[in-house]
Scaffold this motif. Structure first.
Motif, short mmCIF file in Angstrom:
data_model
loop_
_atom_site.label_atom_id
_atom_site.label_comp_id
_atom_site.label_asym_id
_atom_site.label_seq_id
_atom_site.Cartn_x
_atom_site.Cartn_y
_atom_site.Cartn_z
N GLY A 118 0.81 -1.22 0.00
CA GLY A 118 0.00 0.00 0.00
C GLY A 118 0.84 1.26 0.00
N PHE A 119 2.02 1.22 0.61
CA PHE A 119 2.91 2.37 0.59
C PHE A 119 3.70 2.46 -0.72
CE2 PHE A 119 2.56 2.19 5.30
CZ PHE A 119 2.14 3.49 5.49
N VAL A 120 4.08 1.33 -1.28
CA VAL A 120 4.91 1.29 -2.48
C VAL A 120 4.10 1.53 -3.74
CG1 VAL A 120 6.37 -0.19 -3.91
CG2 VAL A 120 6.67 -0.17 -1.44
N PHE A 121 2.92 0.94 -3.83
CA PHE A 121 2.10 1.00 -5.04
C PHE A 121 1.77 2.41 -5.50
CE2 PHE A 121 -1.89 0.40 -7.43
CZ PHE A 121 -1.40 -0.40 -8.44
N PRO A 122 1.32 3.33 -4.61
CA PRO A 122 1.01 4.68 -5.09
C PRO A 122 2.22 5.43 -5.65
CG PRO A 122 -0.02 4.32 -2.97
CD PRO A 122 0.89 3.15 -3.23
N SER A 123 3.41 5.13 -5.14
CA SER A 123 4.58 5.85 -5.63
C SER A 123 5.01 5.39 -7.03
CB SER A 123 5.75 5.68 -4.65
OG SER A 123 6.15 4.32 -4.61
#
Length: 125
Positions: A118-123
């Motif tokens: 969830g933290f990596v995907f948006p970036s």
């Protein structure tokens, strides 16, 4: 079954004694889950090996059939959804064999992985 606090999210610790009568999914030769019968009825035992799906497949293929018919003592978490089940922690058989399940480990691992994703995907976008 009448306990309103036994839910899929918040289980109740249980210790059951009974007999393994079959696999959780009847006819599926590679299934690692089992069914336990005691004096109150039949319940599904959810088993998770330390090595994840590959370990579950291997346990179901090589060892689950040997457990059918054994008298066992089961420690786990009773959960109630559409059907009741027990997330197995330890199963001791009358044949001197003990089976450990790692359901909590995989639940924690998948949860932490989902949060990290969830933290990596948006970036990425």
């Amino acid at each position: 079954m009448s306990d309103p606090y036994a839910s899929p999210l918040r289980g109740q610790a249980v210790k059951l004694e009974g007999k393994i009568i079959g696999r959780g999914n009847a006819g599926y030769k590679f299934g690692s889950d089992l069914q336990l019968q005691d004096h109150t009825g039949i319940i599904y035992l959810h088993y998770t090996l330390r090595f994840g799906p590959v370990g579950n497949f291997l346990f179901g293929w090589t060892q689950a059939e040997n457990q059918i018919g054994a008298q066992v003592t089961v420690v786990g978490w009773f959960r109630r959804g559409m059907a009741p089940w027990v997330d197995l922690i330890v199963m001791d058989t009358n044949r001197g064999w003990s089976v450990n399940s790692y359901h909590r480990f995989w639940t924690l691992t998948l949860g932490v992985g989902a949060i990290a994703l969830g933290f990596v995907f948006p970036s990425l976008f």
